[in-house]
Write a protein that holds these residues in place. Sequence first.
Motif, PDB file in Angstrom:
ATOM      1  N   CYS A 115      -0.377 -46.759 -37.538  1.00  0.00           N
ATOM      2  CA  CYS A 115       0.160 -47.866 -36.737  1.00  0.00           C
ATOM      3  C   CYS A 115       0.395 -47.388 -35.308  1.00  0.00           C
ATOM      4  O   CYS A 115       0.654 -46.207 -35.058  1.00  0.00           O
ATOM      5  N   ARG A 116       0.350 -48.325 -34.390  1.00  0.00           N
ATOM      6  CA  ARG A 116       0.567 -47.974 -32.980  1.00  0.00           C
ATOM      7  C   ARG A 116       1.945 -47.361 -32.765  1.00  0.00           C
ATOM      8  O   ARG A 116       2.120 -46.437 -31.967  1.00  0.00           O
ATOM      9  N   SER A 117       2.938 -47.866 -33.484  1.00  0.00           N
ATOM     10  CA  SER A 117       4.301 -47.340 -33.327  1.00  0.00           C
ATOM     11  C   SER A 117       4.393 -45.881 -33.775  1.00  0.00           C
ATOM     12  O   SER A 117       5.158 -45.088 -33.207  1.00  0.00           O
ATOM     13  N   LEU A 118       3.623 -45.497 -34.798  1.00  0.00           N
ATOM     14  CA  LEU A 118       3.600 -44.102 -35.243  1.00  0.00           C
ATOM     15  C   LEU A 118       3.002 -43.229 -34.150  1.00  0.00           C
ATOM     16  O   LEU A 118       3.540 -42.171 -33.814  1.00  0.00           O
ATOM     17  N   CYS A 119       1.885 -43.673 -33.594  1.00  0.00           N
ATOM     18  CA  CYS A 119       1.262 -42.932 -32.494  1.00  0.00           C
ATOM     19  C   CYS A 119       2.229 -42.780 -31.333  1.00  0.00           C
ATOM     20  O   CYS A 119       2.390 -41.682 -30.774  1.00  0.00           O
ATOM     21  N   GLU A 120       2.894 -43.851 -30.953  1.00  0.00           N
ATOM     22  CA  GLU A 120       3.798 -43.823 -29.803  1.00  0.00           C
ATOM     23  C   GLU A 120       4.982 -42.895 -30.042  1.00  0.00           C
ATOM     24  O   GLU A 120       5.413 -42.178 -29.126  1.00  0.00           O
ATOM     25  N   ALA A 121       5.506 -42.884 -31.281  1.00  0.00           N
ATOM     26  CA  ALA A 121       6.645 -42.015 -31.593  1.00  0.00           C
ATOM     27  C   ALA A 121       6.261 -40.540 -31.483  1.00  0.00           C
ATOM     28  O   ALA A 121       6.997 -39.730 -30.901  1.00  0.00           O
ATOM     29  N   VAL A 122       5.099 -40.194 -32.047  1.00  0.00           N
ATOM     30  CA  VAL A 122       4.636 -38.808 -31.987  1.00  0.00           C
ATOM     31  C   VAL A 122       4.280 -38.429 -30.553  1.00  0.00           C
ATOM     32  O   VAL A 122       4.636 -37.353 -30.068  1.00  0.00           O
ATOM     33  N   ARG A 123       3.591 -39.324 -29.858  1.00  0.00           N
ATOM     34  CA  ARG A 123       3.227 -39.053 -28.464  1.00  0.00           C
ATOM     35  C   ARG A 123       4.454 -38.822 -27.593  1.00  0.00           C
ATOM     36  O   ARG A 123       4.508 -37.857 -26.802  1.00  0.00           O
ATOM     37  N   ASP A 124       5.462 -39.678 -27.718  1.00  0.00           N
ATOM     38  CA  ASP A 124       6.636 -39.565 -26.862  1.00  0.00           C
ATOM     39  C   ASP A 124       7.393 -38.266 -27.089  1.00  0.00           C
ATOM     40  O   ASP A 124       8.016 -37.726 -26.167  1.00  0.00           O
ATOM     41  N   SER A 125       7.349 -37.750 -28.324  1.00  0.00           N
ATOM     42  CA  SER A 125       8.045 -36.499 -28.627  1.00  0.00           C
ATOM     43  C   SER A 125       7.198 -35.270 -28.334  1.00  0.00           C
ATOM     44  O   SER A 125       7.723 -34.238 -27.919  1.00  0.00           O
ATOM     45  N   CYS A 126       5.892 -35.368 -28.547  1.00  0.00           N
ATOM     46  CA  CYS A 126       5.031 -34.184 -28.461  1.00  0.00           C
ATOM     47  C   CYS A 126       4.315 -34.030 -27.129  1.00  0.00           C
ATOM     48  O   CYS A 126       3.967 -32.903 -26.750  1.00  0.00           O
ATOM     49  N   ALA A 127       4.083 -35.129 -26.418  1.00  0.00           N
ATOM     50  CA  ALA A 127       3.391 -35.020 -25.134  1.00  0.00           C
ATOM     51  C   ALA A 127       4.132 -34.112 -24.157  1.00  0.00           C
ATOM     52  O   ALA A 127       3.495 -33.298 -23.474  1.00  0.00           O
ATOM     53  N   PRO A 128       5.480 -34.179 -24.068  1.00  0.00           N
ATOM     54  CA  PRO A 128       6.171 -33.250 -23.166  1.00  0.00           C
ATOM     55  C   PRO A 128       5.959 -31.786 -23.545  1.00  0.00           C
ATOM     56  O   PRO A 128       5.875 -30.922 -22.667  1.00  0.00           O
ATOM     57  N   VAL A 129       5.888 -31.514 -24.856  1.00  0.00           N
ATOM     58  CA  VAL A 129       5.632 -30.142 -25.300  1.00  0.00           C
ATOM     59  C   VAL A 129       4.227 -29.724 -24.898  1.00  0.00           C
ATOM     60  O   VAL A 129       4.011 -28.604 -24.399  1.00  0.00           O
ATOM     61  N   MET A 130       3.259 -30.600 -25.096  1.00  0.00           N
ATOM     62  CA  MET A 130       1.879 -30.292 -24.725  1.00  0.00           C
ATOM     63  C   MET A 130       1.751 -30.076 -23.220  1.00  0.00           C
ATOM     64  O   MET A 130       1.005 -29.203 -22.765  1.00  0.00           O
ATOM     65  N   GLU A 131       2.513 -30.862 -22.453  1.00  0.00           N
ATOM     66  CA  GLU A 131       2.437 -30.727 -21.000  1.00  0.00           C
ATOM     67  C   GLU A 131       2.956 -29.372 -20.531  1.00  0.00           C
ATOM     68  O   GLU A 131       2.499 -28.848 -19.512  1.00  0.00           O
ATOM     69  N   THR A 132       3.902 -28.799 -21.281  1.00  0.00           N
ATOM     70  CA  THR A 132       4.386 -27.465 -20.902  1.00  0.00           C
ATOM     71  C   THR A 132       3.295 -26.419 -21.078  1.00  0.00           C
ATOM     72  O   THR A 132       3.368 -25.340 -20.493  1.00  0.00           O
ATOM     73  N   TYR A 133       2.304 -26.721 -21.902  1.00  0.00           N
ATOM     74  CA  TYR A 133       1.149 -25.837 -22.055  1.00  0.00           C
ATOM     75  C   TYR A 133       0.035 -26.190 -21.066  1.00  0.00           C
ATOM     76  O   TYR A 133      -0.988 -25.518 -21.014  1.00  0.00           O
ATOM     77  N   GLY A 134       0.218 -27.273 -20.317  1.00  0.00           N
ATOM     78  CA  GLY A 134      -0.801 -27.687 -19.365  1.00  0.00           C
ATOM     79  C   GLY A 134      -1.797 -28.685 -19.900  1.00  0.00           C
ATOM     80  O   GLY A 134      -2.816 -28.952 -19.268  1.00  0.00           O
ATOM     81  N   PHE A 135      -1.516 -29.294 -21.082  1.00  0.00           N
ATOM     82  CA  PHE A 135      -2.450 -30.240 -21.685  1.00  0.00           C
ATOM     83  C   PHE A 135      -1.859 -31.639 -21.702  1.00  0.00           C
ATOM     84  O   PHE A 135      -0.759 -31.852 -22.217  1.00  0.00           O
ATOM     85  N   PRO A 136      -2.580 -32.624 -21.172  1.00  0.00           N
ATOM     86  CA  PRO A 136      -2.116 -34.009 -21.274  1.00  0.00           C
ATOM     87  C   PRO A 136      -2.385 -34.561 -22.671  1.00  0.00           C
ATOM     88  O   PRO A 136      -3.164 -33.988 -23.433  1.00  0.00           O
TER      89      PRO A 136
END
Length: 313
Positions: free
Chosen positions: A126-147
Amino acid sequence: MRQERQVLSSGGALSLLLAASLLLSSASSEEYDYYTWQTDNFHNSGRFYSKQPQCVDIPSDLRLCYGVGYKKMRLPNLLDHETMPEVRQQAGSWVPLLAKRCHADTQVFLCSLFAPVCLDRPIYPCRSLCEAVRDSCAPVMETYGFPWPEMLQCEKFPIDNDLCIPIQFSGNHATQTPVSKVCPPCDNELKADTIMEHFCASDFVLKMKIKEVKKEKGDRKLLAAQKKKKVLKMGVLRKKDLKKLTLYIKNGANCPCSQLDSLSSSFLIMGRRVDQQLLIMSIHKWDKKSKELKFAVKYMKSHQCPTYHTVFQ
Protein backbone atom coordinates in the motif's frame (compact mmCIF):
# COMPACT_ATOMS: atom_id res chain seq x y z
CA MET A 1 -9.89 -17.54 -4.98
CA ARG A 2 -12.96 -17.14 -2.77
CA GLN A 3 -10.89 -18.23 0.23
CA GLU A 4 -8.22 -15.69 -0.71
CA ARG A 5 -10.72 -12.81 -0.85
CA GLN A 6 -12.12 -13.75 2.56
CA VAL A 7 -8.66 -13.61 4.12
CA LEU A 8 -7.70 -10.36 2.36
CA SER A 9 -10.84 -8.58 3.55
CA SER A 10 -10.51 -9.65 7.17
CA GLY A 11 -9.67 -6.08 8.19
CA GLY A 12 -6.21 -6.28 9.75
CA ALA A 13 -6.28 -9.02 12.37
CA LEU A 14 -3.54 -10.71 10.35
CA SER A 15 -1.11 -9.05 7.96
CA LEU A 16 -1.60 -9.70 4.28
CA LEU A 17 1.76 -11.41 4.08
CA LEU A 18 1.01 -13.78 6.93
CA ALA A 19 -2.39 -14.54 5.49
CA ALA A 20 -0.83 -15.33 2.16
CA SER A 21 1.73 -17.51 3.89
CA LEU A 22 -1.07 -19.51 5.49
CA LEU A 23 -2.68 -20.01 2.10
CA LEU A 24 0.56 -21.33 0.69
CA SER A 25 1.31 -23.61 3.60
CA SER A 26 -2.14 -25.20 3.34
CA ALA A 27 -1.38 -26.46 -0.17
CA SER A 28 0.92 -29.31 -1.11
CA SER A 29 4.44 -28.44 -2.20
CA GLU A 30 3.84 -30.22 -5.49
CA GLU A 31 0.97 -27.89 -6.32
CA TYR A 32 3.13 -24.79 -5.98
CA ASP A 33 6.33 -26.18 -7.50
CA TYR A 34 4.71 -25.84 -10.90
CA TYR A 35 2.07 -23.23 -10.22
CA THR A 36 1.79 -20.54 -12.93
CA TRP A 37 -0.62 -17.77 -13.75
CA GLN A 38 -2.99 -18.56 -16.61
CA THR A 39 -2.35 -15.60 -18.87
CA ASP A 40 -1.14 -15.47 -22.45
CA ASN A 41 1.46 -12.84 -21.65
CA PHE A 42 2.55 -11.49 -18.28
CA HIS A 43 2.55 -7.72 -18.27
CA ASN A 44 4.04 -5.59 -15.50
CA SER A 45 4.71 -1.84 -15.57
CA GLY A 46 4.58 -1.70 -19.35
CA ARG A 47 7.00 -4.58 -19.78
CA PHE A 48 6.19 -7.97 -21.29
CA TYR A 49 7.97 -11.19 -20.34
CA SER A 50 8.50 -14.26 -22.45
CA LYS A 51 7.93 -16.52 -19.46
CA GLN A 52 4.87 -16.73 -17.25
CA PRO A 53 5.36 -15.99 -13.55
CA GLN A 54 6.18 -18.97 -11.38
CA CYS A 55 6.43 -19.83 -7.71
CA VAL A 56 9.98 -20.52 -6.58
CA ASP A 57 11.60 -21.12 -3.21
CA ILE A 58 13.17 -18.10 -1.53
CA PRO A 59 16.85 -19.17 -1.44
CA SER A 60 18.78 -19.05 1.82
CA ASP A 61 21.37 -16.72 0.28
CA LEU A 62 18.72 -14.08 -0.45
CA ARG A 63 19.55 -12.47 2.88
CA LEU A 64 17.12 -9.61 2.50
CA CYS A 65 14.03 -11.84 2.47
CA TYR A 66 14.95 -15.36 3.62
CA GLY A 67 12.89 -16.12 6.73
CA VAL A 68 10.56 -13.16 6.14
CA GLY A 69 7.51 -15.31 6.99
CA TYR A 70 6.75 -17.25 3.81
CA LYS A 71 8.83 -19.68 1.77
CA LYS A 72 7.89 -19.12 -1.86
CA MET A 73 8.04 -16.02 -4.03
CA ARG A 74 6.75 -14.85 -7.38
CA LEU A 75 9.27 -14.64 -10.23
CA PRO A 76 9.50 -12.32 -12.15
CA ASN A 77 9.13 -10.07 -9.13
CA LEU A 78 7.43 -6.69 -8.90
CA LEU A 79 10.62 -4.76 -9.75
CA ASP A 80 10.95 -6.38 -13.18
CA HIS A 81 13.70 -8.81 -12.13
CA GLU A 82 13.24 -11.94 -14.23
CA THR A 83 15.91 -14.27 -12.79
CA MET A 84 17.03 -15.22 -9.31
CA PRO A 85 20.63 -14.02 -9.90
CA GLU A 86 19.21 -10.60 -10.80
CA VAL A 87 17.07 -10.59 -7.63
CA ARG A 88 20.13 -11.48 -5.51
CA GLN A 89 22.21 -8.77 -7.14
CA GLN A 90 19.67 -6.02 -6.60
CA ALA A 91 18.46 -7.09 -3.14
CA GLY A 92 21.94 -7.50 -1.65
CA SER A 93 22.68 -3.79 -1.45
CA TRP A 94 19.68 -3.28 0.84
CA VAL A 95 20.77 -5.73 3.55
CA PRO A 96 22.86 -3.17 5.49
CA LEU A 97 19.82 -0.88 5.70
CA LEU A 98 17.90 -3.56 7.64
CA ALA A 99 20.60 -3.48 10.31
CA LYS A 100 19.85 0.22 10.89
CA ARG A 101 16.26 -0.67 11.89
CA CYS A 102 15.00 2.68 10.66
CA HIS A 103 11.44 1.26 10.48
CA ALA A 104 9.97 -2.02 11.68
CA ASP A 105 8.30 -2.58 8.30
CA THR A 106 11.40 -2.08 6.14
CA GLN A 107 11.82 -5.79 5.41
CA VAL A 108 8.10 -6.34 4.78
CA PHE A 109 8.03 -3.43 2.33
CA LEU A 110 11.20 -4.37 0.44
CA CYS A 111 10.37 -8.07 0.27
CA SER A 112 6.88 -7.37 -1.02
CA LEU A 113 8.69 -6.11 -4.12
CA PHE A 114 11.91 -8.12 -4.31
CA ALA A 115 10.33 -11.43 -3.24
CA PRO A 116 6.55 -11.01 -3.56
CA VAL A 117 4.38 -13.63 -1.95
CA CYS A 118 3.19 -16.26 -4.41
CA LEU A 119 -0.52 -15.78 -5.16
CA ASP A 120 -2.56 -15.83 -8.36
CA ARG A 121 -2.16 -12.07 -8.81
CA PRO A 122 0.56 -9.58 -7.83
CA ILE A 123 -0.01 -7.98 -4.43
CA TYR A 124 1.69 -4.57 -4.11
CA PRO A 125 2.52 -2.68 -0.92
CA CYS A 126 0.00 0.00 0.00
CA ARG A 127 1.10 3.57 -0.57
CA SER A 128 0.88 4.28 3.16
CA LEU A 129 3.35 1.44 3.87
CA CYS A 130 5.79 2.87 1.34
CA GLU A 131 5.41 6.37 2.80
CA ALA A 132 5.95 5.16 6.38
CA VAL A 133 9.15 3.29 5.49
CA ARG A 134 10.37 6.11 3.25
CA ASP A 135 9.82 8.79 5.89
CA SER A 136 11.79 6.81 8.47
CA CYS A 137 14.54 5.37 6.26
CA ALA A 138 15.19 8.10 3.69
CA PRO A 139 16.98 10.30 6.28
CA VAL A 140 19.23 7.34 7.16
CA MET A 141 19.97 6.71 3.49
CA GLU A 142 20.73 10.39 2.98
CA THR A 143 23.42 10.22 5.66
CA TYR A 144 25.12 7.70 3.38
CA GLY A 145 24.68 10.02 0.40
CA PHE A 146 21.84 8.08 -1.27
CA PRO A 147 18.44 9.58 -2.09
CA TRP A 148 15.26 7.54 -1.93
CA PRO A 149 15.38 5.71 -5.30
CA GLU A 150 13.10 6.38 -8.24
CA MET A 151 12.00 2.73 -8.43
CA LEU A 152 10.46 3.06 -4.94
CA GLN A 153 8.54 6.30 -5.44
CA CYS A 154 5.42 5.84 -3.33
CA GLU A 155 3.06 7.37 -5.90
CA LYS A 156 3.52 4.17 -7.92
CA PHE A 157 1.75 2.08 -5.30
CA PRO A 158 -2.00 1.75 -4.69
CA ILE A 159 -3.91 3.79 -2.14
CA ASP A 160 -4.83 1.57 0.79
CA ASN A 161 -7.38 -1.13 -0.01
CA ASP A 162 -8.06 -4.77 0.83
CA LEU A 163 -5.72 -6.02 -1.90
CA CYS A 164 -2.47 -4.29 -0.96
CA ILE A 165 -0.05 -4.89 1.91
CA PRO A 166 -0.74 -2.44 4.76
CA ILE A 167 1.44 -1.02 7.52
CA GLN A 168 2.19 -3.71 10.10
CA PHE A 169 3.50 -1.43 12.86
CA SER A 170 2.02 1.99 13.51
CA GLY A 171 2.10 4.82 16.01
CA ASN A 172 4.82 4.52 18.65
CA HIS A 173 5.79 1.09 17.32
CA ALA A 174 6.95 2.37 13.96
CA THR A 175 10.59 1.71 14.75
CA GLN A 176 12.03 -1.26 16.58
CA THR A 177 14.73 0.86 18.17
CA PRO A 178 15.32 4.61 18.09
CA VAL A 179 17.50 5.64 15.17
CA SER A 180 20.95 6.33 16.58
CA LYS A 181 22.37 9.85 16.48
CA VAL A 182 25.79 8.36 15.82
CA CYS A 183 27.01 8.80 12.24
CA PRO A 184 25.61 5.67 10.53
CA PRO A 185 28.97 4.48 9.10
CA CYS A 186 30.34 4.57 12.65
CA ASP A 187 27.43 2.63 14.16
CA ASN A 188 28.10 -0.96 13.07
CA GLU A 189 28.94 -3.98 15.20
CA LEU A 190 32.38 -5.50 14.80
CA LYS A 191 30.86 -8.85 13.86
CA ALA A 192 32.00 -11.06 10.99
CA ASP A 193 28.51 -11.29 9.43
CA THR A 194 28.05 -7.51 9.54
CA ILE A 195 31.50 -6.89 8.11
CA MET A 196 30.89 -9.32 5.24
CA GLU A 197 27.49 -7.81 4.43
CA HIS A 198 29.15 -4.40 4.08
CA PHE A 199 32.11 -5.93 2.25
CA CYS A 200 29.85 -7.35 -0.46
CA ALA A 201 27.66 -4.25 -0.68
CA SER A 202 30.65 -1.87 -0.92
CA ASP A 203 32.57 -0.77 -3.99
CA PHE A 204 35.92 -0.74 -2.20
CA VAL A 205 37.46 -1.94 1.08
CA LEU A 206 40.69 -0.68 2.65
CA LYS A 207 42.91 -1.08 5.68
CA MET A 208 44.41 2.35 6.16
CA LYS A 209 45.74 5.03 8.46
CA ILE A 210 44.03 8.43 8.62
CA LYS A 211 46.23 11.51 8.58
CA GLU A 212 43.63 14.19 9.21
CA VAL A 213 39.88 14.74 9.65
CA LYS A 214 38.18 17.94 8.52
CA LYS A 215 34.65 19.32 8.20
CA GLU A 216 33.52 20.44 4.76
CA LYS A 217 30.05 21.64 3.74
CA GLY A 218 28.28 19.49 6.32
CA ASP A 219 30.36 16.39 5.54
CA ARG A 220 33.30 14.89 7.40
CA LYS A 221 36.38 14.67 5.20
CA LEU A 222 39.07 12.06 5.91
CA LEU A 223 42.54 12.42 4.44
CA ALA A 224 44.47 9.16 4.23
CA ALA A 225 48.09 8.78 5.28
CA GLN A 226 50.20 8.44 2.15
CA LYS A 227 51.77 5.00 2.60
CA LYS A 228 49.72 3.18 5.20
CA LYS A 229 47.10 1.61 2.92
CA LYS A 230 46.24 -2.00 2.08
CA VAL A 231 43.58 -2.69 -0.56
CA LEU A 232 41.24 -5.55 0.39
CA LYS A 233 38.81 -4.83 -2.45
CA MET A 234 39.79 -2.50 -5.28
CA GLY A 235 36.40 -2.25 -6.97
CA VAL A 236 35.92 1.22 -8.46
CA LEU A 237 39.13 2.68 -7.02
CA ARG A 238 41.75 3.88 -9.46
CA LYS A 239 45.47 4.10 -8.84
CA LYS A 240 45.26 7.88 -8.84
CA ASP A 241 42.59 7.68 -6.09
CA LEU A 242 45.04 5.82 -3.86
CA LYS A 243 47.84 8.34 -4.36
CA LYS A 244 45.86 11.12 -2.74
CA LEU A 245 42.96 9.34 -1.05
CA THR A 246 40.13 11.49 0.28
CA LEU A 247 37.03 9.91 1.83
CA TYR A 248 33.79 11.43 3.10
CA ILE A 249 31.18 10.66 5.74
CA LYS A 250 28.14 12.22 4.08
CA ASN A 251 26.29 14.70 6.36
CA GLY A 252 28.71 13.62 9.08
CA ALA A 253 30.21 16.94 10.14
CA ASN A 254 28.49 17.07 13.52
CA CYS A 255 27.31 13.54 14.41
CA PRO A 256 29.44 11.50 16.86
CA CYS A 257 31.94 8.96 15.50
CA SER A 258 33.95 7.49 18.38
CA GLN A 259 36.25 5.63 16.00
CA LEU A 260 37.72 8.97 14.94
CA ASP A 261 38.39 10.25 18.45
CA SER A 262 41.91 8.93 18.05
CA LEU A 263 43.75 8.45 14.75
CA SER A 264 46.61 6.41 16.18
CA SER A 265 45.36 3.02 14.94
CA SER A 266 44.62 1.69 11.47
CA PHE A 267 41.03 1.48 10.23
CA LEU A 268 38.90 -0.89 8.19
CA ILE A 269 36.98 1.32 5.78
CA MET A 270 34.31 0.20 3.31
CA GLY A 271 32.59 2.52 0.89
CA ARG A 272 31.16 3.46 -2.48
CA ARG A 273 31.80 6.00 -5.18
CA VAL A 274 28.84 8.36 -5.57
CA ASP A 275 29.26 10.95 -8.28
CA GLN A 276 32.86 12.05 -7.82
CA GLN A 277 33.10 11.37 -4.08
CA LEU A 278 34.25 8.26 -2.23
CA LEU A 279 31.68 7.84 0.55
CA ILE A 280 32.27 5.74 3.67
CA MET A 281 29.61 3.11 4.36
CA SER A 282 31.32 1.52 7.37
CA ILE A 283 34.36 2.30 9.48
CA HIS A 284 35.98 0.20 12.23
CA LYS A 285 39.15 0.55 14.24
CA TRP A 286 41.52 -2.25 13.23
CA ASP A 287 41.46 -4.33 16.41
CA LYS A 288 44.23 -6.92 16.14
CA LYS A 289 42.72 -8.91 19.03
CA SER A 290 39.27 -9.23 17.46
CA LYS A 291 38.53 -12.79 16.36
CA GLU A 292 35.52 -11.53 14.40
CA LEU A 293 37.70 -9.15 12.39
CA LYS A 294 40.38 -11.78 11.78
CA PHE A 295 37.78 -14.26 10.55
CA ALA A 296 36.14 -11.69 8.24
CA VAL A 297 39.43 -10.55 6.70
CA LYS A 298 40.50 -14.14 6.09
CA TYR A 299 37.09 -14.91 4.55
CA MET A 300 37.36 -11.90 2.23
CA LYS A 301 40.25 -13.54 0.38
CA SER A 302 38.15 -16.44 -0.90
CA HIS A 303 34.54 -15.23 -0.65
CA GLN A 304 32.77 -14.66 -3.97
CA CYS A 305 30.25 -11.89 -3.50
CA PRO A 306 27.31 -11.49 -5.86
CA THR A 307 27.79 -8.55 -8.23
CA TYR A 308 25.59 -6.05 -6.45
CA HIS A 309 24.24 -3.11 -8.39
CA THR A 310 24.00 0.27 -6.70
CA VAL A 311 20.25 0.28 -6.16
CA PHE A 312 20.19 3.32 -3.87
CA GLN A 313 20.84 5.64 -6.83
